[in-house]
Every structure is written in C-alpha cells, then in structure tokens.
Design an enzyme around this catalytic site. Sequence first.
Site, mmCIF file in Angstrom:
data_model
loop_
_atom_site.group_PDB
_atom_site.id
_atom_site.type_symbol
_atom_site.label_atom_id
_atom_site.label_comp_id
_atom_site.label_asym_id
_atom_site.label_seq_id
_atom_site.Cartn_x
_atom_site.Cartn_y
_atom_site.Cartn_z
ATOM 1 N N CYS A 1 0.894 -1.283 0.032
ATOM 2 C CA CYS A 1 0.171 -0.016 0.175
ATOM 3 C C CYS A 1 0.971 1.302 0.026
ATOM 4 O O CYS A 1 2.120 1.295 -0.661
ATOM 5 C CB CYS A 1 -0.881 -0.012 1.126
ATOM 6 S SG CYS A 1 -0.041 -0.522 2.745
ATOM 7 N N GLN A 2 0.410 2.421 0.878
ATOM 8 C CA GLN A 2 1.385 3.534 0.769
ATOM 9 C C GLN A 2 2.687 3.075 1.569
ATOM 10 O O GLN A 2 3.797 3.458 1.083
ATOM 11 C CB GLN A 2 0.560 4.654 1.398
ATOM 12 C CG GLN A 2 1.446 5.845 1.418
ATOM 13 C CD GLN A 2 1.574 6.870 0.077
ATOM 14 O OE1 GLN A 2 0.242 6.762 -0.511
ATOM 15 N NE2 GLN A 2 2.650 7.177 -0.297
#
Length: 482
Positions: free
Chosen positions: A408-409
């Site tokens: 994800c981030q």
Amino acid sequence: MPPSPLDDRVVVALSRPVRPQDLNLCLDSSYLGSANPGSNSHPPVIATTVVSLKAANLTYMPSSSGSARSLNCGCSSASCCTVATYDKDNQAQTQAIAAGTTTTAIGTSTTCPANQMVNNNENTGSLSPSSGVGSPVSGTPKQLASIKIIYPNDLAKKMTKCSKSHLPSQGPVIIDCRPFMEYNKSHIQGAVHINCADKISRRRLQQGKITVLDLISCREGKDSFKRIFSKEIIVYDENTNEPSRVMPSQPLHIVLESLKREGKEPLVLKGGLSSFKQNHENLCDNSLQLQECREVGGGASAASSLLPQPIPTTPDIENAELTPILPFLFLGNEQDAQDLDTMQRLNIGYVINVTTHLPLYHYEKGLFNYKRLPATDSNKQNLRQYFEEAFEFIEEAHQCGKGLLIHCQAGVSRSATIVIAYLMKHTRMTMTDAYKFVKGKRPIISPNLNFMGQLLEFEEDLNNGVTPRILTPKLMGVETVV
C-alpha cells in the site's frame, strides 16, 4: 408600480397561504413626526406596519445566500407570503412552536418599538431578518449546561457490577468522541467510537442529516447503540470537566447536541479518559502493540528475546525494507513497488496494489501480473470485501512458482491486514497469532482499528464455518505451531 410596504418583510413558513384579510394591519402615524425631509441627521420615517399573524408553526428560513426559495404559491394575491419550497434540512435548525396563538410583531423600521403596539396578554416573540425566530438555537451553552456528569469512580462501579453479573449487555453505552488514532491507542472497555473529527461529518450531524448511529464504524457498536432505549449513555473525550464550557465546534458538543435532539439524556464523564485511566487503567483497552510490550515486561531485552527485532517506540516507517512474510509472499511499500532490480532478484512476478491512487509501477513493461484493490486507510473502508479476491491472486502466484508483493502506501495498515487474513485462512492461527507473526517479521505494521475489527469478524466466520479454511497444502515458512 411602487413597491408594496410588505415587500420588506420576514419570510416565514406558514401552515397555509396568508390572505390580506387574515392580516390585522394598522398604520401607526405617531411615528411620522415632523422630521425635516431635507435633514441628513434625521431621516424621515415613512410608516410602521404591525402585522399580527395567527399561526401554529413558525419556521426560520435560510438566508438568501442559502438554498433557492420561491414565494409563488399560485395564489392570485400579491400579498401572499407563503413559502412554496425551502430546504428541508434547515427545518431542524430553529423552530418556534407555540401551544396557543402566537402573535408576531414585524416592523419595517428598526427604530420603532413595534412590540409596544401588540396586546400584552399575548405571547410575543420578535422576528428579524438576521436573527429569525426568537427562540433558543439548539445546542446553545444554556442547553448543554443541563447535561449531567458522571464521575470516573461511579462509571467504574457500573462496569464492574455488570462484569461480575455476567450481563455486559445491561451496562451503559459508552461513546468516545476523541480522534480515531487516539481511540485506537487506548479507550474505555466497550466504548464505541464516533467519528466526527472531519468537517463534513460535523456539519451533517449538526444539521440533522445523519445521527450518532451513522458515525459508529463497527458492527458491534451499532448493534449496541440500537438497544439503548432504557440504557444510560455516557460520552467522553480526553479531559473535559464542564460540558457547559465546551465550544460548539468541538466533537463532544456536537455529539451531545445530536443525542439531545434525538431525545436522549447523555452523561459526560468528568475529566474524560485522562481522569478515568489514573485509577482504572484495568478497565481500559490498549492497542495490541502496547499489550505486547506489557506481556514481555516492557523491557527492551525481554522484547528482543521474543521478537526478531525490538519494537521501537517510534517505528522507522520511511526506512522499512521489503519484508518476506513467507518464502513467496512479500510485504512492502510504494518504494518497494518501484524497485525493479530487487523485485526481479526475488523472483516476484505478481503485485497487489492496495491503494486508490498509486500507479501500477512497471506495468507497461509486461513483467508483472497486477491486481489493484482500491482501498483507503480509513475507519469507513470495507477491506474485507477484497479478502477472497486477494487470496485467489496470492494462490495463483504460489502455484506458478512466483513471488508476490503486496503493498500500500507504507506497508503498515491495508496490505498488512490482507496478509494477516491470508495466514488466518490457510492456517489455524487466531487473529492475534497471525498479527504477532507478521509483526515479528515487519515491526512497523499497525492496522487501524476498523481493519482489526474486520479481522475479528473474519476469525469468527472461520471458526463458525461460514468461511472455510484452506489447510492443504500446508504453508511453508510458518514456523509457529498452529
């Protein structure tokens, strides 16, 4: 055509059109005076019109800058002032409901003491274009001053009594108004979180478009809140002592105002969580990371003996490296998804991107099979809906003999949640065991409380057979006994 004296009037919502014969109009000439029309210091007063309206309901209408309004009700009379359309969302803002006849004084001159010309035996309320109906606005400090408080010791006694009687459902409903991250770190046992920290939620709650129930994120909290007809409601924030001094923009004020509007009688915990934790920390729930530190004695040496690396006080999220959770399953962040050399060296051929905005790096080169799971790291995101889709993609990579990167981030919350769920699906690990296993590999993971709740629901479905486990073939690289 010269403008009618009624053109300068206050717009009110009436139960039916008002005809000229319904209005008791009188022209008071006592204020016409002998003012000199040419004088600049004394502008002439043309007239003062007193209108006596007999109506049961008067509703303050939004200003001209608000929603569009129409004064055309189809009546042939130019004096009709019925409001045909108006913003229903503003009805709840201010209302003046009189049991009997309500007499309203309307003046075209602010210097005229018009209310002196109204019968003193009638209930009088002043109207003006700026202030609206002369009634208190919902949520004023005067109303919040009537809200009672409960002391920390009294709440602790109630919680302990319900626990000993094994009837927790009969205990009070406890609402936490603090920011979501603070609630995630620590909160009173059984408390449900109300997310009204953002401006949109606050405004919608103030306007009555949504209720407190709509802002409860977890399913258990919603179910508990639906059964509060005879329950006490206790609301708290970090350290409020006097509800009457809470500013209208604060979440605590907004939640209390909404509950009062729904007919509830909430109590405020005096001193908030800070005061409660001083003497009753055993009645508070902390995050899993804090619990782990307590389980190992809180010392760095003890922690390092149980985990591959000690859990730092402030995890170095930015410098975290690509983490192998299983021989074929890697957990990482945005930078790892861009590192083509490392991905090829680790035989990674599949990538799951658990974001709505990050690009599919190297997609145009055709080197990887990609899957995007559009999710945000928020307390409203339903991540569980993607579990099975992610599991199938991971299994496809496994069967093809390729590695898979899920990111994800930052590789902290969203992607970590799916990895934990995958371990639960393919082993007999509990949610806590799977969490600790991944945490041991990648200490920076910290799924938000919403995702943790979804993992608990997933565990319940696995245990009840609603969602079947897949235990064969056995996962390689799971060193724990499960």
